[in-house]
Write an enzyme that holds these catalytic residues in place. Structure first.
Site, mmCIF file in Angstrom:
data_model
loop_
_atom_site.group_PDB
_atom_site.id
_atom_site.type_symbol
_atom_site.label_atom_id
_atom_site.label_comp_id
_atom_site.label_asym_id
_atom_site.label_seq_id
_atom_site.Cartn_x
_atom_site.Cartn_y
_atom_site.Cartn_z
ATOM 1 N N TYR A 73 0.902 -1.507 0.101
ATOM 2 C CA TYR A 73 -0.144 0.166 -0.087
ATOM 3 C C TYR A 73 0.801 1.439 0.277
ATOM 4 C CZ TYR A 73 -4.009 -2.611 0.623
ATOM 5 O OH TYR A 73 -5.137 -3.756 0.017
ATOM 6 N N ARG A 76 1.891 1.806 -4.021
ATOM 7 C CA ARG A 76 1.043 2.129 -4.055
ATOM 8 C C ARG A 76 0.311 3.213 -4.042
ATOM 9 N NH1 ARG A 76 -3.972 -1.563 -3.631
ATOM 10 N NH2 ARG A 76 -4.805 0.086 -5.264
ATOM 11 N N ASP A 114 -7.323 6.150 -4.476
ATOM 12 C CA ASP A 114 -6.492 6.889 -4.629
ATOM 13 C C ASP A 114 -7.368 8.413 -4.467
ATOM 14 O OD1 ASP A 114 -6.981 6.831 -8.371
ATOM 15 O OD2 ASP A 114 -7.824 8.185 -7.009
ATOM 16 N N HIS A 129 -14.250 2.163 -1.399
ATOM 17 C CA HIS A 129 -13.100 1.542 -0.690
ATOM 18 C C HIS A 129 -12.594 2.221 0.037
ATOM 19 C CE1 HIS A 129 -15.227 -1.719 -3.866
ATOM 20 N NE2 HIS A 129 -15.699 -1.501 -2.732
ATOM 21 N N GLY A 197 -15.118 2.937 -16.048
ATOM 22 C CA GLY A 197 -14.435 2.565 -15.688
ATOM 23 C C GLY A 197 -14.292 1.858 -15.528
ATOM 24 N N ASN A 223 -16.296 2.646 -21.133
ATOM 25 C CA ASN A 223 -15.112 1.473 -20.563
ATOM 26 C C ASN A 223 -15.168 1.497 -22.386
ATOM 27 O OD1 ASN A 223 -13.981 -0.503 -19.939
ATOM 28 N ND2 ASN A 223 -14.743 -0.428 -17.528
ATOM 29 N N GLU A 225 -13.976 -1.243 -22.679
ATOM 30 C CA GLU A 225 -15.239 -2.770 -22.797
ATOM 31 C C GLU A 225 -15.760 -2.701 -22.420
ATOM 32 O OE1 GLU A 225 -11.626 -3.603 -25.042
ATOM 33 O OE2 GLU A 225 -12.982 -4.848 -25.019
ATOM 34 N N ALA A 241 -11.839 6.925 -20.410
ATOM 35 C CA ALA A 241 -12.704 7.442 -19.418
ATOM 36 C C ALA A 241 -11.818 9.548 -20.299
ATOM 37 C CB ALA A 241 -12.351 7.637 -18.868
HETATM 38 C C1 BV8 Z 1 -17.971 -6.772 1.677
HETATM 39 C C2 BV8 Z 1 -9.716 -1.507 -1.926
HETATM 40 C C3 BV8 Z 1 -19.523 -8.230 2.898
HETATM 41 C C4 BV8 Z 1 -8.410 -2.382 -2.033
HETATM 42 C C5 BV8 Z 1 -11.256 -2.712 -2.877
HETATM 43 C C6 BV8 Z 1 -22.156 -9.830 -2.317
HETATM 44 C C7 BV8 Z 1 -22.276 -9.297 -2.252
HETATM 45 C C8 BV8 Z 1 -21.361 -8.845 -0.582
HETATM 46 C C9 BV8 Z 1 -20.026 -8.972 -0.887
HETATM 47 C C10 BV8 Z 1 -20.123 -10.070 -2.098
HETATM 48 C C11 BV8 Z 1 -20.697 -10.295 -2.967
HETATM 49 N N1 BV8 Z 1 -20.193 -11.386 -3.554
HETATM 50 C C12 BV8 Z 1 -18.375 -11.063 -3.105
HETATM 51 C C13 BV8 Z 1 -18.583 -10.188 -2.626
HETATM 52 C C14 BV8 Z 1 -17.693 -10.439 -1.317
HETATM 53 C C15 BV8 Z 1 -15.936 -9.283 -2.426
HETATM 54 C C16 BV8 Z 1 -16.654 -9.337 -3.587
HETATM 55 O O1 BV8 Z 1 -16.918 -7.973 -4.690
HETATM 56 N N2 BV8 Z 1 -15.729 -10.059 -4.827
HETATM 57 C C17 BV8 Z 1 -15.594 -10.123 -6.433
HETATM 58 C C18 BV8 Z 1 -14.294 -10.213 -6.651
HETATM 59 C C19 BV8 Z 1 -16.198 -11.152 -6.144
HETATM 60 N N3 BV8 Z 1 -16.839 -8.155 -2.294
HETATM 61 C C20 BV8 Z 1 -15.944 -7.893 -0.415
HETATM 62 O O2 BV8 Z 1 -15.536 -8.103 0.139
HETATM 63 C C21 BV8 Z 1 -16.561 -5.999 0.311
HETATM 64 N N4 BV8 Z 1 -17.720 -6.222 1.630
HETATM 65 O O3 BV8 Z 1 -19.232 -6.903 0.720
HETATM 66 O O4 BV8 Z 1 -17.771 -7.083 2.746
HETATM 67 C C22 BV8 Z 1 -19.672 -7.853 4.353
HETATM 68 C C23 BV8 Z 1 -21.269 -8.823 5.108
HETATM 69 C C24 BV8 Z 1 -21.535 -9.087 5.810
HETATM 70 C C25 BV8 Z 1 -19.793 -8.866 6.678
HETATM 71 C C26 BV8 Z 1 -18.313 -8.097 6.722
HETATM 72 C C27 BV8 Z 1 -18.668 -8.185 5.524
HETATM 73 C C28 BV8 Z 1 -15.219 -4.889 0.013
HETATM 74 C C29 BV8 Z 1 -15.097 -5.535 -1.519
HETATM 75 C C30 BV8 Z 1 -14.449 -4.140 -1.477
HETATM 76 C C31 BV8 Z 1 -12.932 -4.930 -1.460
HETATM 77 N N5 BV8 Z 1 -11.300 -3.495 -1.613
HETATM 78 N N6 BV8 Z 1 -10.424 -2.079 -2.807
HETATM 79 C C32 BV8 Z 1 -7.260 -1.943 -2.720
HETATM 80 O O5 BV8 Z 1 -7.309 -1.176 -3.180
HETATM 81 O O6 BV8 Z 1 -6.569 -2.652 -2.279
HETATM 82 S S1 BV8 Z 1 -11.816 -3.323 -4.543
HETATM 83 C C33 BV8 Z 1 -10.782 -3.344 -5.572
HETATM 84 O O7 BV8 Z 1 -11.502 -3.691 -6.573
HETATM 85 C C34 BV8 Z 1 -11.316 -1.426 -6.113
HETATM 86 O O8 BV8 Z 1 -11.466 -0.483 -5.142
HETATM 87 C C35 BV8 Z 1 -11.956 -2.201 -7.895
HETATM 88 O O9 BV8 Z 1 -13.662 -1.617 -6.826
HETATM 89 C C36 BV8 Z 1 -12.059 -2.956 -7.022
HETATM 90 C C37 BV8 Z 1 -12.134 -3.216 -8.996
HETATM 91 O O10 BV8 Z 1 -13.325 -2.676 -9.555
HETATM 92 P P1 BV8 Z 1 -13.030 -1.865 -10.747
HETATM 93 O O11 BV8 Z 1 -12.197 -0.569 -10.280
HETATM 94 O O12 BV8 Z 1 -13.877 -1.874 -11.881
HETATM 95 O O13 BV8 Z 1 -11.509 -2.594 -11.278
HETATM 96 P P2 BV8 Z 1 -11.031 -2.895 -12.808
HETATM 97 O O14 BV8 Z 1 -9.421 -3.746 -12.618
HETATM 98 O O15 BV8 Z 1 -12.324 -4.543 -12.174
HETATM 99 O O16 BV8 Z 1 -11.582 -3.289 -14.038
HETATM 100 C C38 BV8 Z 1 -10.972 -1.414 -14.672
HETATM 101 C C39 BV8 Z 1 -12.160 -1.357 -15.269
HETATM 102 O O17 BV8 Z 1 -11.883 -0.406 -16.114
HETATM 103 C C40 BV8 Z 1 -12.126 -2.250 -16.346
HETATM 104 O O18 BV8 Z 1 -13.848 -2.753 -17.268
HETATM 105 C C41 BV8 Z 1 -12.148 -2.027 -17.849
HETATM 106 O O19 BV8 Z 1 -12.549 -2.110 -19.340
HETATM 107 C C42 BV8 Z 1 -11.824 -0.017 -17.410
HETATM 108 N N7 BV8 Z 1 -10.833 0.322 -18.426
HETATM 109 C C43 BV8 Z 1 -9.609 0.229 -17.953
HETATM 110 N N8 BV8 Z 1 -9.032 1.579 -18.630
HETATM 111 C C44 BV8 Z 1 -10.150 2.444 -18.827
HETATM 112 C C45 BV8 Z 1 -10.690 1.975 -17.690
HETATM 113 N N9 BV8 Z 1 -11.864 2.714 -18.341
HETATM 114 C C46 BV8 Z 1 -11.952 4.123 -18.814
HETATM 115 N N10 BV8 Z 1 -10.834 4.304 -19.131
HETATM 116 C C47 BV8 Z 1 -9.739 3.740 -19.723
HETATM 117 N N11 BV8 Z 1 -8.718 4.378 -19.717
#
Ligand code: BV8
Ligand code: ZN
Length: 251
Positions: A73, A76, A114, A129, A197, A223, A225, A241
């Site tokens: 972290y 980052r 960020d 987050h 994004g 996005n 994609e 974006a």
């Molecule tokens: C929780 C901080 C519950 C840390 C992050 C259903 C309901 C509830 C929970 C869950 C559920 N199913 C699963 C879960 C659990 C889990 C989850 O969702 N897992 C996923 C992987 C399936 N969720 C959790 O654990 C959450 N907590 O649910 O608690 C609970 C209930 C009771 C008691 C206790 C707890 C917490 C989730 C938070 C995790 N922390 N970040 C860190 O940064 O290190 S999440 C992290 O991943 C990021 O913050 C971000 O949010 C996420 C990634 O997602 P994106 O931002 O979309 O990024 P990604 O790379 O995936 O995509 C990028 C996109 O940009 C792409 O589409 C690409 O095409 C596009 N792109 C690329 N270039 C560009 C662009 N777009 C525009 N312009 C460009 N130039």
């Protein structure tokens, strides 16, 4: 990624924004990609290549190896300090100024940890987050001061000597109640939601635009994609974006 952005799509999206009083901009890692901040889906580079974010962004990883997690972290946070907001962040800030000047409102709800929206001039309604720049004591919850984020060695709380943890939400952790409440209120009041994004893979954050679409709120997505949210959108702009957002302001 397709070449020129279809002007009819841009005009349709711009018309939705023009007619809106309250706009929510919901952003993910793609919003910061053109600033040079790797998205979550990007392969982890260099010394982190042997980890995946899901390995490090968990309470279990923190319990297992605090030094490694803290250093990830801190690295980052230092990397974000080295980059700047991009044209997309600036366009979001400009959209906010235009809405405010006509009596409307813009709410930025971000999944990003960020501070690039803020550095571009936007106020952020909710960091769902958390943030790289809000480390806090794991024992007494006392904020530890933003710049500590980049300290390479594991710092301890001045008050109780507890370990300082990154101020982000790990997988399995609850989202910050204040940020979640602010986000729910913003989405409930939105006339239009602009998604930028995000892959829409992470919950419960991704449920916010999905439920807004179910309520009939028009959704625009930027996005390069399609994402898991694209089927719920009224207008999908297949572009980066930094290209699409300024184009929306030029119509
Ligand atoms: C929780 C901080 C519950 C840390 C992050 C259903 C309901 C509830 C929970 C869950 C559920 N199913 C699963 C879960 C659990 C889990 C989850 O969702 N897992 C996923 C992987 C399936 N969720 C959790 O654990 C959450 N907590 O649910 O608690 C609970 C209930 C009771 C008691 C206790 C707890 C917490 C989730 C938070 C995790 N922390 N970040 C860190 O940064 O290190 S999440 C992290 O991943 C990021 O913050 C971000 O949010 C996420 C990634 O997602 P994106 O931002 O979309 O990024 P990604 O790379 O995936 O995509 C990028 C996109 O940009 C792409 O589409 C690409 O095409 C596009 N792109 C690329 N270039 C560009 C662009 N777009 C525009 N312009 C460009 N130039
Ligand atoms: Zn403490």
């Amino acid at each position: 990624m397709r070449d020129a952005l279809d002007s009819a799509l841009v005009e349709r999206a711009a018309a939705l924004l023009e007619a809106a009083g309250h706009v929510v901009v919901f952003t993910g890692a793609g919003m910061s990609a053109e600033s040079g901040v790797p998205t979550f889906r990007d392969a982890m580079t260099g010394l982190w290549s042997r980890f995946s974010p899901e390995d490090l962004a968990t309470p279990e990883a923190w319990e297992r190896d605090r030094e490694t997690v803290w250093r990830w972290y801190a690295g980052r946070a230092a990397a974000v300090r080295e980059v700047a907001p991009n044209d997309g962040h600036r366009a979001v800030a400009e959209l906010g100024d235009r809405l405010t000047s006509r009596g409307g409102a813009l709410s930025v709800v971000t999944q990003n940890v960020d501070d690039l929206h803020e550095r571009a001039g936007s106020e952020v309604a909710g960091h769902l987050h958390g943030s790289l720049f809000q480390p806090r004591c794991e024992v007494c919850d006392r904020p530890a001061g933003g710049e500590l984020s980049v300290a390479p060695d594991l710092p301890h709380c001045e008050l109780c000597d507890g370990p300082i943890r990154p101020g982000v939400v790990w997988f399995g952790e609850m989202l910050p109640a204040g940020a979640w409440r602010a986000a729910e209120q913003a989405f409930a009041a939105a006339d239009v939601v602009l998604i930028v994004g995000t892959s829409g893979l992470v919950y419960p954050a991704a449920s916010l635009p999905i439920e807004a679409a179910e309520r009939g709120t028009p959704i625009i997505e930027v996005n390069p994609e399609p994402s898991t949210l694209t089927p719920t959108t009224d207008c999908f702009l297949p572009a980066a974006a930094g290209t699409a957002l300024p184009a929306l302001l030029r119509v």
